[in-house]
Design a protein around this motif. Structure first.
Motif, PDB file in Angstrom:
ATOM      1  N   ARG A   1      21.692   7.489  75.042  1.00 32.25           N
ATOM      2  CA  ARG A   1      21.134   8.061  73.824  1.00 32.25           C
ATOM      3  C   ARG A   1      21.029   6.981  72.756  1.00 32.25           C
ATOM      4  NH1 ARG A   1      24.596  13.732  73.336  1.00 32.25           N
ATOM      5  NH2 ARG A   1      23.699  14.743  75.197  1.00 32.25           N
ATOM      6  N   ILE A   2      19.829   6.813  72.226  1.00 29.19           N
ATOM      7  CA  ILE A   2      19.591   5.940  71.075  1.00 29.19           C
ATOM      8  C   ILE A   2      19.481   6.853  69.862  1.00 29.19           C
ATOM      9  CG2 ILE A   2      18.002   4.301  70.008  1.00 29.19           C
ATOM     10  CD1 ILE A   2      17.179   3.494  72.874  1.00 29.19           C
ATOM     11  N   GLY A   3      20.135   6.499  68.750  1.00 28.64           N
ATOM     12  CA  GLY A   3      20.222   7.424  67.632  1.00 28.64           C
ATOM     13  C   GLY A   3      19.669   6.898  66.334  1.00 28.64           C
ATOM     14  N   ALA A   4      19.313   7.848  65.471  1.00 31.73           N
ATOM     15  CA  ALA A   4      18.971   7.584  64.074  1.00 31.73           C
ATOM     16  C   ALA A   4      19.742   8.577  63.226  1.00 31.73           C
ATOM     17  CB  ALA A   4      17.470   7.735  63.838  1.00 31.73           C
TER      18      ALA A   4
ATOM     19  N   VAL B   1      29.543   1.220  67.962  1.00 32.75           N
ATOM     20  CA  VAL B   1      28.184   1.391  68.466  1.00 32.75           C
ATOM     21  C   VAL B   1      27.318   0.226  67.985  1.00 32.75           C
ATOM     22  CG1 VAL B   1      26.135   2.879  68.450  1.00 32.75           C
ATOM     23  CG2 VAL B   1      28.425   3.897  68.476  1.00 32.75           C
ATOM     24  N   PRO B   2      26.673  -0.515  68.884  1.00 31.19           N
ATOM     25  CA  PRO B   2      25.804  -1.618  68.457  1.00 31.19           C
ATOM     26  C   PRO B   2      24.565  -1.093  67.747  1.00 31.19           C
ATOM     27  CG  PRO B   2      25.583  -1.257  70.816  1.00 31.19           C
ATOM     28  CD  PRO B   2      26.696  -0.360  70.354  1.00 31.19           C
ATOM     29  N   CYS B   3      24.035  -1.884  66.809  1.00 29.57           N
ATOM     30  CA  CYS B   3      22.916  -1.436  65.975  1.00 29.57           C
ATOM     31  C   CYS B   3      21.744  -2.407  66.060  1.00 29.57           C
ATOM     32  CB  CYS B   3      23.343  -1.318  64.516  1.00 29.57           C
ATOM     33  SG  CYS B   3      24.652  -0.103  64.220  1.00 29.57           S
ATOM     34  N   VAL B   4      20.558  -1.843  65.927  1.00 28.90           N
ATOM     35  CA  VAL B   4      19.312  -2.592  65.778  1.00 28.90           C
ATOM     36  C   VAL B   4      18.702  -2.159  64.455  1.00 28.90           C
ATOM     37  CG1 VAL B   4      17.020  -3.036  66.715  1.00 28.90           C
ATOM     38  CG2 VAL B   4      18.949  -2.674  68.270  1.00 28.90           C
ATOM     39  N   SER B   5      18.261  -3.109  63.635  1.00 29.80           N
ATOM     40  CA  SER B   5      17.718  -2.745  62.332  1.00 29.80           C
ATOM     41  C   SER B   5      16.649  -3.731  61.903  1.00 29.80           C
ATOM     42  CB  SER B   5      18.824  -2.729  61.272  1.00 29.80           C
ATOM     43  OG  SER B   5      18.292  -2.484  59.972  1.00 29.80           O
TER      44      SER B   5
ATOM     45  N   ALA C   1      24.811   4.260  57.515  1.00 26.74           N
ATOM     46  CA  ALA C   1      24.663   4.555  58.940  1.00 26.74           C
ATOM     47  C   ALA C   1      25.020   3.344  59.788  1.00 26.74           C
ATOM     48  CB  ALA C   1      23.240   5.014  59.241  1.00 26.74           C
ATOM     49  N   LEU C   2      24.630   2.149  59.357  1.00 26.30           N
ATOM     50  CA  LEU C   2      24.964   0.943  60.117  1.00 26.30           C
ATOM     51  C   LEU C   2      26.466   0.695  60.098  1.00 26.30           C
ATOM     52  CD1 LEU C   2      22.162  -1.593  59.062  1.00 26.30           C
ATOM     53  CD2 LEU C   2      22.227  -0.091  61.073  1.00 26.30           C
ATOM     54  N   ALA C   3      27.085   0.867  58.929  1.00 30.84           N
ATOM     55  CA  ALA C   3      28.525   0.639  58.822  1.00 30.84           C
ATOM     56  C   ALA C   3      29.304   1.660  59.643  1.00 30.84           C
ATOM     57  CB  ALA C   3      28.947   0.704  57.352  1.00 30.84           C
ATOM     58  N   GLU C   4      28.892   2.930  59.563  1.00 32.92           N
ATOM     59  CA  GLU C   4      29.617   3.983  60.270  1.00 32.92           C
ATOM     60  C   GLU C   4      29.469   3.853  61.781  1.00 32.92           C
ATOM     61  OE1 GLU C   4      29.019   7.104  56.543  1.00 32.92           O
ATOM     62  OE2 GLU C   4      27.916   7.407  58.428  1.00 32.92           O
ATOM     63  N   ALA C   5      28.258   3.526  62.246  1.00 32.78           N
ATOM     64  CA  ALA C   5      28.070   3.317  63.679  1.00 32.78           C
ATOM     65  C   ALA C   5      28.919   2.153  64.165  1.00 32.78           C
ATOM     66  CB  ALA C   5      26.594   3.073  63.986  1.00 32.78           C
ATOM     67  N   ALA C   6      28.918   1.062  63.411  1.00 30.39           N
ATOM     68  CA  ALA C   6      29.733  -0.091  63.791  1.00 30.39           C
ATOM     69  C   ALA C   6      31.208   0.283  63.823  1.00 30.39           C
ATOM     70  CB  ALA C   6      29.485  -1.246  62.820  1.00 30.39           C
ATOM     71  N   GLY C   7      31.647   1.109  62.862  1.00 30.90           N
ATOM     72  CA  GLY C   7      33.044   1.539  62.846  1.00 30.90           C
ATOM     73  C   GLY C   7      33.430   2.331  64.076  1.00 30.90           C
ATOM     74  N   CYS C   8      32.435   2.944  64.720  1.00 27.90           N
ATOM     75  CA  CYS C   8      32.681   3.676  65.972  1.00 27.90           C
ATOM     76  C   CYS C   8      32.410   2.818  67.202  1.00 27.90           C
ATOM     77  CB  CYS C   8      31.798   4.929  66.015  1.00 27.90           C
ATOM     78  SG  CYS C   8      32.232   6.150  64.760  1.00 27.90           S
TER      79      CYS C   8
ATOM     80  N   LEU D   1      26.411   8.187  70.902  1.00 27.90           N
ATOM     81  CA  LEU D   1      25.298   7.257  71.036  1.00 27.90           C
ATOM     82  C   LEU D   1      25.686   6.005  71.809  1.00 27.90           C
ATOM     83  CD1 LEU D   1      23.968   7.471  67.365  1.00 27.90           C
ATOM     84  CD2 LEU D   1      23.216   8.795  69.357  1.00 27.90           C
ATOM     85  N   ALA D   2      24.674   5.374  72.400  1.00 31.87           N
ATOM     86  CA  ALA D   2      24.845   4.063  73.027  1.00 31.87           C
ATOM     87  C   ALA D   2      24.292   2.952  72.139  1.00 31.87           C
ATOM     88  CB  ALA D   2      24.150   4.034  74.389  1.00 31.87           C
ATOM     89  N   VAL D   3      23.333   3.293  71.283  1.00 33.04           N
ATOM     90  CA  VAL D   3      22.714   2.351  70.343  1.00 33.04           C
ATOM     91  C   VAL D   3      22.300   3.158  69.120  1.00 33.04           C
ATOM     92  CG1 VAL D   3      20.826   0.700  69.936  1.00 33.04           C
ATOM     93  CG2 VAL D   3      21.763   0.963  72.247  1.00 33.04           C
ATOM     94  N   LEU D   4      22.405   2.555  67.929  1.00 30.68           N
ATOM     95  CA  LEU D   4      21.845   3.146  66.727  1.00 30.68           C
ATOM     96  C   LEU D   4      20.792   2.201  66.177  1.00 30.68           C
ATOM     97  CD1 LEU D   4      23.041   5.369  64.086  1.00 30.68           C
ATOM     98  CD2 LEU D   4      22.437   3.115  63.197  1.00 30.68           C
TER      99      LEU D   4
END
Length: 388
Positions: free
Chosen positions: A213-216, A310-314, A301-308, A286-289
């Motif tokens: 799952r890729i998330g937004a 989860v790697p991010c693309v932005s 959203a980037l900070a919270e995903a990283a805290g869990c 998620l597997a990616v945000l």
């Protein structure tokens, strides 16, 4: 859940003030998180919304802070008379008189609330809130102005004018990144400093990253440009069998985004999840945000995903985004608006389990300084500095 209770140090009177503090949004979540954290450390905390939310969200079932809303009704749509007769109509004049009376009532209410203490701090959440407070008496309190967006965003709006007018008169002006604080200092704001927003939940074990799952995460509004995300996913998913795009949030763009996904033939793979109460659990699904906004300061959203974990693309939108994603180590940055590059980055992470794991672990370590107790310590050091 809030942790990090402090048992020593001065207990202060803290007023956190924003225009709308109760809608489901990143800046609102930050204000409630700070209010709860400060209160659990023994400070006397009032969270004050100037206007009520059209759709209020319950951030804490049992808040440790007091909560007040000054106006009785949400903001009305902006109206401009087309003709003098419209402006002078009896109905319009009655409406204008009622609005002025309501404004004065709200300002008296806040003045009285401030007068209940001899000293303390007013932490003001936006330039518009600082502007509104200009006619309220609170000279016995110390002021700190926040800004939740970037210097670049301020330049493109009325925000910079309001910051230049009001923020130099406060004890401190706090911005989300060192780069933005430096930019405001160069813009003749000597009291500018950096103060990050805290994560609203404590660290747990990193997400498993195996859900396909890729998330937004965010409001479904035009500025978030989720249409770009869907375009990129449509390209990437041709090489990603079984992968889905999960979108968390509500907003006016939902129908258009659903129609776009259907037209691209991926309607069954784009899942609209709406608002959820447990965002930490949502990130862990998620597997990616990814983040595809038109503009951002330091997106939660980037900070919270990283805290869990989860790697991010932005898109590479601001100094705050670059502070949250260390490109090639904790996630991937791509040129703003480049949906082809975004699709490539999504495809690379989806196809490489080890890369996702490595980025996720590095991302969680990278944002450790955003855990709430650490950020509350920074705030208390700032109070100590001002007191001296």
């Amino acid at each position: 859940m809030i942790s990090g209770t402090r048992t020593t140090g001065p207990r202060r009177n803290l007023f956190l003030v924003g225009i709308d503090v109760d809608s489901m949004g990143g800046s609102q979540r930050v204000m409630h998180t700070l209010a709860q954290g400060f209160a659990q450390r023994g400070h006397h905390v009032d969270l004050i919304g100037i206007r009520p939310s059209v759709a209020p969200y319950e951030f804490f079932r049992v808040p440790a802070y007091r909560h007040t809303t000054l106006y009785r009704t949400p903001s009305a749509p902006v109206w401009h008379a087309q003709r003098l007769s419209e402006r002078l109509s009896p109905a319009r004049m009655r409406t204008a008189r009622a609005a002025r009376a309501e404004r004065e009532r709200a300002r008296r209410k806040l003045t009285q609330q401030f007068a209940t203490v001899d000293d303390g701090y007013v932490i003001i959440g936006s330039p518009w809130a600082v502007d509104w407070l200009a006619s309220v008496e609170w000279s016995h309190l110390k002021g700190i102005g926040q800004y939740h967006e970037s210097f670049l965003q301020a330049q493109g709006s009325a925000h910079l004018r309001l910051i230049r007018r009001h923020y130099p008169l406060l004890e401190k002006s706090v911005f989300l990144s060192e780069g933005d604080a430096a930019a405001f200092q160069r813009d003749r704001l000597p009291n500018a400093t950096a103060m990050p927003n805290p994560l609203p939940f404590p660290f747990t074990a990193p997400a498993p990253l195996d859900t396909r799952r890729i998330g937004a995460v965010g409001r479904l509004e035009a500025v978030k440009r989720l249409d770009r995300f869907i375009d990129a996913f449509a390209v990437a998913c041709a090489d990603l069998p079984g992968w889905e795009l999960h979108i968390f949030g509500d907003g006016s763009q939902e129908l258009a985004l659903r129609e776009q996904a259907a037209q691209l033939g991926i309607g069954d793979r784009v899942i609209f999840r709406g608002s959820v109460s447990d965002m930490a659990a949502a990130y862990r699904e998620l597997a990616v945000l990814a983040l595809t906004s038109e503009r951002e300061g330091r997106p939660m959203a980037l900070a919270e995903a990283a805290g869990c974990g989860v790697p991010c693309v932005s898109f590479d939108l601001s100094a705050g985004v670059r502070e949250l994603i260390d490109d090639g180590r904790t996630g991937t940055l791509v040129r703003p608006g480049d949906t082809a590059a975004l699709a490539d980055a999504l495809r690379q992470l989806a196809n490489d389990d080890e890369l996702r794991r490595r980025y996720g672990l590095a991302a969680q370590s990278h944002v450790a300084s955003l855990e709430l107790p650490v950020v509350l310590d920074q705030w208390e050091r700032l109070f100590d500095e001002i007191d001296r």
